[in-house]
Design an enzyme around this catalytic site. Structure first.
Site, PDB file in Angstrom:
ATOM      1  N   PHE A   1      12.712  13.714  11.465  1.00  0.00           N
ATOM      2  CA  PHE A   1      10.773  13.642  11.812  1.00  0.00           C
ATOM      3  C   PHE A   1      11.332  12.143  13.064  1.00  0.00           C
ATOM      4  O   PHE A   1       9.881  12.321  13.752  1.00  0.00           O
ATOM      5  CB  PHE A   1      10.299  13.286  10.526  1.00  0.00           C
TER       6      PHE A   1
ATOM      7  N   SER B   1       0.789  -1.049   0.364  1.00  0.00           N
ATOM      8  CA  SER B   1      -0.033  -0.151   0.243  1.00  0.00           C
ATOM      9  C   SER B   1       1.103   0.976  -0.085  1.00  0.00           C
ATOM     10  O   SER B   1       2.118   0.837   0.358  1.00  0.00           O
ATOM     11  CB  SER B   1      -1.134  -0.128   0.970  1.00  0.00           C
TER      12      SER B   1
ATOM     13  N   ASP C   1      -1.397  13.823  17.095  1.00  0.00           N
ATOM     14  CA  ASP C   1      -0.804  14.543  18.072  1.00  0.00           C
ATOM     15  C   ASP C   1      -1.247  15.426  18.768  1.00  0.00           C
ATOM     16  O   ASP C   1      -2.514  16.275  18.273  1.00  0.00           O
ATOM     17  CB  ASP C   1       0.514  14.897  16.677  1.00  0.00           C
TER      18      ASP C   1
ATOM     19  N   GLU D   1       1.425   4.988   0.465  1.00  0.00           N
ATOM     20  CA  GLU D   1       0.848   6.501   1.564  1.00  0.00           C
ATOM     21  C   GLU D   1       0.965   7.631   0.694  1.00  0.00           C
ATOM     22  O   GLU D   1       1.957   8.208   0.550  1.00  0.00           O
ATOM     23  CB  GLU D   1       1.262   6.329   3.107  1.00  0.00           C
TER      24      GLU D   1
ATOM     25  N   HIS E   1       3.728  -0.885   3.766  1.00  0.00           N
ATOM     26  CA  HIS E   1       3.221  -0.013   3.463  1.00  0.00           C
ATOM     27  C   HIS E   1       4.845   0.909   3.243  1.00  0.00           C
ATOM     28  O   HIS E   1       5.209   1.202   4.034  1.00  0.00           O
ATOM     29  CB  HIS E   1       2.099   0.609   4.730  1.00  0.00           C
TER      30      HIS E   1
HETATM   31  C1  LIG Z   1       0.737   4.782   9.898  1.00  0.00           C
HETATM   32  C2  LIG Z   1       0.027   6.048  10.826  1.00  0.00           C
HETATM   33  C3  LIG Z   1      -0.420   6.136  10.203  1.00  0.00           C
HETATM   34  C4  LIG Z   1      -0.492   8.310  10.118  1.00  0.00           C
HETATM   35  N1  LIG Z   1      -1.554   8.811  10.011  1.00  0.00           N
HETATM   36  C5  LIG Z   1      -1.559  10.580  10.279  1.00  0.00           C
HETATM   37  C6  LIG Z   1      -1.766  10.748   9.887  1.00  0.00           C
HETATM   38  O1  LIG Z   1      -3.262  11.086   8.760  1.00  0.00           O
HETATM   39  N2  LIG Z   1      -2.677  12.428  10.535  1.00  0.00           N
HETATM   40  C7  LIG Z   1      -2.013  12.726  11.359  1.00  0.00           C
HETATM   41  O2  LIG Z   1      -1.858  14.069  12.117  1.00  0.00           O
HETATM   42  N3  LIG Z   1      -1.323  11.894  12.350  1.00  0.00           N
HETATM   43  C8  LIG Z   1      -1.051  10.222  11.711  1.00  0.00           C
HETATM   44  N4  LIG Z   1      -0.450   9.846  12.186  1.00  0.00           N
HETATM   45  C9  LIG Z   1       0.598  10.220  13.341  1.00  0.00           C
HETATM   46  C10 LIG Z   1       0.172  10.237  14.785  1.00  0.00           C
HETATM   47  O3  LIG Z   1      -1.633  10.984  14.569  1.00  0.00           O
HETATM   48  C11 LIG Z   1       0.103  10.272  16.288  1.00  0.00           C
HETATM   49  O4  LIG Z   1       1.385   9.097  15.817  1.00  0.00           O
HETATM   50  C12 LIG Z   1      -0.110  10.358  17.049  1.00  0.00           C
HETATM   51  O5  LIG Z   1       0.713  10.816  18.706  1.00  0.00           O
HETATM   52  C13 LIG Z   1      -0.867   8.679  18.552  1.00  0.00           C
HETATM   53  O6  LIG Z   1      -1.750   8.866  17.280  1.00  0.00           O
HETATM   54  P1  LIG Z   1      -2.596   7.401  17.578  1.00  0.00           P
HETATM   55  O7  LIG Z   1      -3.774   6.624  17.164  1.00  0.00           O
HETATM   56  O8  LIG Z   1      -1.698   6.945  16.647  1.00  0.00           O
HETATM   57  O9  LIG Z   1      -2.591   7.142  18.831  1.00  0.00           O
HETATM   58  P2  LIG Z   1      -2.863   5.886  20.262  1.00  0.00           P
HETATM   59  O10 LIG Z   1      -2.468   4.797  19.659  1.00  0.00           O
HETATM   60  O11 LIG Z   1      -3.773   5.384  20.253  1.00  0.00           O
HETATM   61  O12 LIG Z   1      -2.245   5.910  21.662  1.00  0.00           O
HETATM   62  C14 LIG Z   1      -0.321   6.481  21.542  1.00  0.00           C
HETATM   63  C15 LIG Z   1      -0.441   5.921  22.552  1.00  0.00           C
HETATM   64  O13 LIG Z   1      -1.239   7.597  23.389  1.00  0.00           O
HETATM   65  C16 LIG Z   1      -1.503   6.938  24.791  1.00  0.00           C
HETATM   66  N5  LIG Z   1      -2.685   7.540  24.751  1.00  0.00           N
HETATM   67  C17 LIG Z   1      -4.166   7.191  23.928  1.00  0.00           C
HETATM   68  N6  LIG Z   1      -5.127   7.960  23.997  1.00  0.00           N
HETATM   69  C18 LIG Z   1      -4.526   9.135  24.939  1.00  0.00           C
HETATM   70  C19 LIG Z   1      -5.409   9.642  25.991  1.00  0.00           C
HETATM   71  N7  LIG Z   1      -6.031  10.132  25.613  1.00  0.00           N
HETATM   72  N8  LIG Z   1      -3.898  10.706  26.930  1.00  0.00           N
HETATM   73  C20 LIG Z   1      -2.945  10.075  27.149  1.00  0.00           C
HETATM   74  N9  LIG Z   1      -2.508   9.174  26.292  1.00  0.00           N
HETATM   75  C21 LIG Z   1      -2.975   8.935  25.105  1.00  0.00           C
HETATM   76  C22 LIG Z   1      -1.561   5.538  23.902  1.00  0.00           C
HETATM   77  O14 LIG Z   1      -2.114   4.812  25.752  1.00  0.00           O
HETATM   78  C23 LIG Z   1      -0.704   4.948  22.813  1.00  0.00           C
HETATM   79  O15 LIG Z   1       0.638   4.672  24.182  1.00  0.00           O
HETATM   80  C24 LIG Z   1       0.209   9.116  11.747  1.00  0.00           C
HETATM   81  C25 LIG Z   1       1.043   7.594  12.190  1.00  0.00           C
HETATM   82  C26 LIG Z   1       1.500   6.194  11.893  1.00  0.00           C
HETATM   83  C27 LIG Z   1       2.007   5.024  12.630  1.00  0.00           C
END
Ligand SMILES: Cc1cc2nc3c(=O)[nH]c(=O)nc-3n(C[C@H](O)[C@H](O)[C@H](O)COP(=O)(O)OP(=O)(O)OC[C@H]3O[C@@H](n4cnc5c(N)ncnc54)[C@H](O)[C@@H]3O)c2cc1C
Length: 302
Positions: free
Chosen positions: A222, A18, A112, A20, A272
């Site tokens: 990054f 895939s 983030d 991105e 990916h």
């Molecule tokens: C494949 C991939 C694609 C991505 N695409 C994008 C994108 O399109 N746009 C963008 O802006 N970013 C993107 N990101 C980055 C991502 O948004 C950041 O890394 C963000 O900080 C974490 O989001 P997540 O869903 O991975 O977090 P999660 O995996 O849900 O959480 C990350 C960690 O933080 C902890 N955590 C989660 N929620 C909370 C909370 N409420 N309070 C305290 N701790 C918490 C969790 O326990 C976990 O350990 C991408 C990352 C990856 C790996």
């Protein structure tokens, strides 16, 4: 080092790839994006994903890029979506918008912190607090395929790698069916993570995210912000090449191909690629590994 992976001596070693992309900010960037999509599409990716800018900053541009993908290509689109800094209603509206243009696959993410990676995270008071809440909300709206993130080197906000795998477990329990990893360069790190995840009984595909290094300084910056490590051997490979674009590209293609070959030789079949909206390096790596435009993803002969 064998230069060609096992399977490619008789056909493509990949089960799925895939690509991105990020939504373009200008007409010029749009032209670059679409020439890259046209170059990579014939390789037959399982899906192509479009990112969602930090804090929803590219909501319209992400939607516009997905709309064009659906209208002008036969590619399967996957839409990234974050829940940071938005109400549930706003996020649900985006999901409904994706559904209405024919998107059936969402990459569901927390996003983030508003002030940037490494700063404290505060959920929007009226929003989805976590990515797993977001997944539950998406599933309320429609029958989407849900991909999520995974961090072989631990997300900066996680207390430990085990706590991060707890988060992955919650995402799977909420309905995620694939995880895509943050990029990494040391394959042993990936396999150690895989062992930990599988020891927990998590059996969804954990797809390695591969970033061909277009610009070493940028990639290292990054990586520092997102908790990924840059091995000394990688820095040594790009040493002195900041102003030598041609050599840098050749080195980048070889480094990425070597990483993917080693992953394939150790049993990985799904990849990916973070394209940074450029086709050259990703196309070269896929070509090196046996993919051809006229033979998209042929399974290796028995
Ligand atoms: C494949 C991939 C694609 C991505 N695409 C994008 C994108 O399109 N746009 C963008 O802006 N970013 C993107 N990101 C980055 C991502 O948004 C950041 O890394 C963000 O900080 C974490 O989001 P997540 O869903 O991975 O977090 P999660 O995996 O849900 O959480 C990350 C960690 O933080 C902890 N955590 C989660 N929620 C909370 C909370 N409420 N309070 C305290 N701790 C918490 C969790 O326990 C976990 O350990 C991408 C990352 C990856 C790996």
């Amino acid at each position: 080092m064998t230069f060609l992976p096992r399977a490619s001596r008789s056909g493509s070693p990949f089960r799925s790839v895939s690509f991105e992309f990020f939504p373009p900010k200008s007409a010029e960037m749009e032209a670059t994006l679409w020439s890259s999509i046209e170059r990579l599409a014939p390789l037959g990716p399982t899906f192509v994903s479009v990112t969602y800018g930090a804090g929803g900053s590219t909501r319209e541009r992400t939607h516009a890029t997905l709309t064009r993908l659906v209208r002008e290509t036969a590619l399967k689109p996957a839409a990234h979506l974050t829940c940071v800094a938005a109400t549930r209603e706003e996020v649900d509206e985006v999901v409904e918008g994706y559904r209405d243009i024919g998107v059936r696959h969402i990459v569901a993410l927390r996003g983030d912190p508003v002030a940037g990676p490494g700063t404290p995270y505060a959920p929007h008071p009226g929003g989805y607090a976590t990515s797993w809440d977001l997944i539950a909300g998406i599933r309320e709206i429609g029958d989407f395929e849900i991909s999520v993130s995974a961090y072989p080197e631990k997300h900066p906000d996680a207390a430990s790698l085990d706590a991060d795998i707890d988060a992955l477990q919650r995402k799977v329990d909420a309905g995620a069916t694939r995880a895509i990893t943050q990029f990494f360069f040391d394959n042993d790190v990936f396999f150690r993570f895989l062992d930990k995840v599988q020891a927990r009984g998590i059996d969804i595909p954990i797809v390695p995210g591969i970033v061909p290094v277009q610009n070493f300084k940028q990639t290292a910056g990054f990586a520092a912000r997102t908790g990924a490590s840059v091995p000394a051997w990688l820095a040594a490979r790009f040493e002195g090449l900041d102003d030598d674009v041609q050599t840098r590209k050749l080195v980048a293609a070889a480094v990425a191909a070597e990483q993917v070959i080693d992953l394939i030789d150790r049993g990985v079949e799904d990849f990916h690629f973070y394209t940074m909206n450029r086709a050259d390096l990703v196309y070269a790596v896929c070509h090196l590994l046996g993919m051809r435009a006229d033979r998209p993803l042929q399974r290796a002969a028995a």
